[in-house]
Scaffold this motif. Sequence first.
Motif, PDB file in Angstrom:
ATOM      1  N   LEU A 357      11.781  -4.656  -7.063  1.00 44.73           N
ATOM      2  CA  LEU A 357      11.542  -5.608  -7.403  1.00 44.73           C
ATOM      3  C   LEU A 357      10.339  -5.839  -7.058  1.00 44.73           C
ATOM      4  N   SER A 358       9.335  -5.718  -5.978  1.00 43.60           N
ATOM      5  CA  SER A 358       8.121  -5.102  -6.105  1.00 43.60           C
ATOM      6  C   SER A 358       6.701  -4.331  -7.103  1.00 43.60           C
ATOM      7  N   PRO A 359       5.826  -4.446  -7.118  1.00 41.87           N
ATOM      8  CA  PRO A 359       4.997  -4.189  -7.759  1.00 41.87           C
ATOM      9  C   PRO A 359       4.809  -3.263  -7.343  1.00 41.87           C
ATOM     10  N   SER A 360       4.584  -1.495  -8.249  1.00 41.32           N
ATOM     11  CA  SER A 360       5.080  -0.184  -7.511  1.00 41.32           C
ATOM     12  C   SER A 360       3.529   0.916  -8.406  1.00 41.32           C
ATOM     13  N   ALA A 361       2.457   0.614  -7.885  1.00 45.85           N
ATOM     14  CA  ALA A 361       1.821   1.288  -8.832  1.00 45.85           C
ATOM     15  C   ALA A 361       1.940   2.951  -8.942  1.00 45.85           C
ATOM     16  N   LYS A 362       0.830   3.325  -9.941  1.00 42.39           N
ATOM     17  CA  LYS A 362       1.134   4.795  -9.387  1.00 42.39           C
ATOM     18  C   LYS A 362       0.873   5.191  -9.031  1.00 42.39           C
ATOM     19  N   MET A 363       1.258   6.870  -8.357  1.00 42.91           N
ATOM     20  CA  MET A 363       0.472   7.158  -7.137  1.00 42.91           C
ATOM     21  C   MET A 363      -0.346   8.535  -7.709  1.00 42.91           C
ATOM     22  N   ASP A 364      -1.873   9.139  -6.238  1.00 44.51           N
ATOM     23  CA  ASP A 364      -2.651  10.603  -6.725  1.00 44.51           C
ATOM     24  C   ASP A 364      -1.405  11.290  -5.637  1.00 44.51           C
ATOM     25  N   ASP A 365      -1.973  12.317  -5.731  1.00 46.73           N
ATOM     26  CA  ASP A 365      -2.192  12.840  -4.060  1.00 46.73           C
ATOM     27  C   ASP A 365      -2.442  13.168  -3.290  1.00 46.73           C
ATOM     28  N   ALA A 366      -3.354  12.172  -3.402  1.00 45.82           N
ATOM     29  CA  ALA A 366      -4.036  11.766  -2.562  1.00 45.82           C
ATOM     30  C   ALA A 366      -3.602  10.337  -1.414  1.00 45.82           C
ATOM     31  N   GLU A 367      -3.402   9.496  -2.710  1.00 52.29           N
ATOM     32  CA  GLU A 367      -2.315   8.169  -1.997  1.00 52.29           C
ATOM     33  C   GLU A 367      -1.505   8.701  -1.532  1.00 52.29           C
ATOM     34  N   LEU A 368      -0.533   9.820  -1.707  1.00 55.31           N
ATOM     35  CA  LEU A 368       0.720   9.924  -1.412  1.00 55.31           C
ATOM     36  C   LEU A 368       0.618  10.327   0.324  1.00 55.31           C
ATOM     37  N   ALA A 369      -0.738  11.235   0.640  1.00 61.50           N
ATOM     38  CA  ALA A 369      -1.219  12.099   1.382  1.00 61.50           C
ATOM     39  C   ALA A 369      -1.032  11.162   2.571  1.00 61.50           C
ATOM     40  N   CYS A 370      -1.976  10.074   2.268  1.00 60.77           N
ATOM     41  CA  CYS A 370      -2.114   8.942   2.909  1.00 60.77           C
ATOM     42  C   CYS A 370      -0.881   8.450   3.614  1.00 60.77           C
ATOM     43  N   TRP A 371      -0.303   7.939   2.747  1.00 69.47           N
ATOM     44  CA  TRP A 371       1.149   6.958   3.400  1.00 69.47           C
ATOM     45  C   TRP A 371       1.595   8.087   3.823  1.00 69.47           C
ATOM     46  N   ARG A 372       1.486   9.351   4.038  1.00 69.14           N
ATOM     47  CA  ARG A 372       1.987  10.346   4.638  1.00 69.14           C
ATOM     48  C   ARG A 372       1.903  10.379   6.159  1.00 69.14           C
ATOM     49  N   ASP A 373       0.805   9.969   5.852  1.00 68.36           N
ATOM     50  CA  ASP A 373      -0.593  10.170   6.889  1.00 68.36           C
ATOM     51  C   ASP A 373       0.687   9.049   7.980  1.00 68.36           C
TER      52      ASP A 373
END
Length: 521
Positions: A357-373
């Motif tokens: 239900l929360s907003p969820s913007a599209k995610m590029d590879d750099a952002e995905l790497a940020c969250w994995r960190d």
Amino acid sequence: MDFSQRLQQISANSDALTQIGRGLEREALRITNQGDLSAQPHPAGLGSALTNKWITTDFAESLLEFITPVSQDIDHLLAQLSDIHQFTYSQMGDERLWPMSMPCFVGSEDDITLAQYGSSNTGRMKTLYREGLKRRYGSVMQVISGVHFNFSFPDSFWQQLFGDQSAQARQDSVSEAYFGLIRNYYRFGWLIPYLFGASPALCGSFLRDHGSASDFEKLGNGTYYLPNATALRLSDLGYTNNAQSSLKISFNGLDQYLDGLNQAIRTPSDNYANIGVKVDGEYRQLNSNVLQIENELYAPIRPKRVAKNGEKPSEALCRGGVEYIEVRSLDVNPFSPIGITEDQVRFLDMFLTWAVLSPSAKMDDAELACWRDNWNRVVLDGRNPELMLKIGCNGERLLAKEWGLRVFSELEDVAKAMDNAAGNDNYQQTYQRLKEWIIHPELTISAQLLAQIKQHEGIGAVGKKLASSYKDELKSREFAFYSKNEFEQEVQASVEKQQLIEQSDTVSFDAYLEDYFAYLK
């Protein structure tokens, strides 16, 4: 619309929040009463591991996997899982189940026998896939256990959210919403290993093959730990595949996801080519691509659809869109006889509802790497009260505790909505208990387990004590959902199904594999 508006919209129909579909898959190693890995074959009293709908095996012959059907009732779900455990114990003789995610003492790779599924082409392929995993990553990594949580929203949920739509438009909207959930899971799902991580320590026999002990503190009897670790199972030491780090699989939508997955199963690997596929007449792996099959993609969450007979997972998704999601980040809870508790299920209900239900913007590879960190920081150092996490890829950071409390402030709204729909306060009680865990890291499962490991001088003593008590507890209880007769009927039916599959094979194993992988050409 923002989160609050969507939650209000959903809450207008109580079914939207009370008819959630849930299923559990719990893995557990069979061990001897001395605490060693079992060398015995799959118990005959459990039927066929290939076809029993409730009890199968995962990587190894000793690694059981228990599977519940989909349920809309949490009490029923946990009763089903308890009954499966109870029946299994009745067929295991003196053996018991290891109550943790990280394996007990493993002398060598040769002590681990690959799961066996009979002589059919289907069964042989399942074992060959595991042979490939063994040669690629080693067997010890493959006997790590976890709990998978399968979750789906009811049709009434989507009707409240999207209104009337054509069948194709609804399918597309639902898939898009689930991928929004998945992106938010990567952003905020570190809360799961923080709260429920249960692998702050591991046996030295595991570390011997999978990393240096120099970063760890040691206890007697060969146990190594990190002081603030939560879930080493999810770290580079655990169930990961570094060869997959170069894969670019997008979570911005179904088409992009399928494109990335299909590319991965077609991407040759020089390293795996060196293993060979069929050498001197013996198969070593299914193929030498980065992924032998789609299931080899290691991910903390997966979009899923129930496949038809003969259908591959990606083909099912392409046909009908996302039907449910599979959460794969749960360690086995060592303080539950069945590896998971009601509070954990209720938290996941709240968190996944909030995430969709929360907003969820599209995610590029750099952002995905940020969250994995962020995830990696939490699994290695999550109970450090000074731990800072990234809240964006611009370098801005926030205390993990503060960020967790921000998320929990909105989870409280979900808890109230779910309780209003059900007419009780169960979710709010779970919320209050787990909020204290955000404020006080010493209350988390990993902290409690590490305290016991230190008290008893190692993982082995704690694991054996818990395994013994759970066996006694489960063997002495009454069946709560199924009956013994139902299990015995499924055992017999599974044996007959395997025999029919074996008898119906009409082509050689070589020809079977050639046909199965024809789509890669």
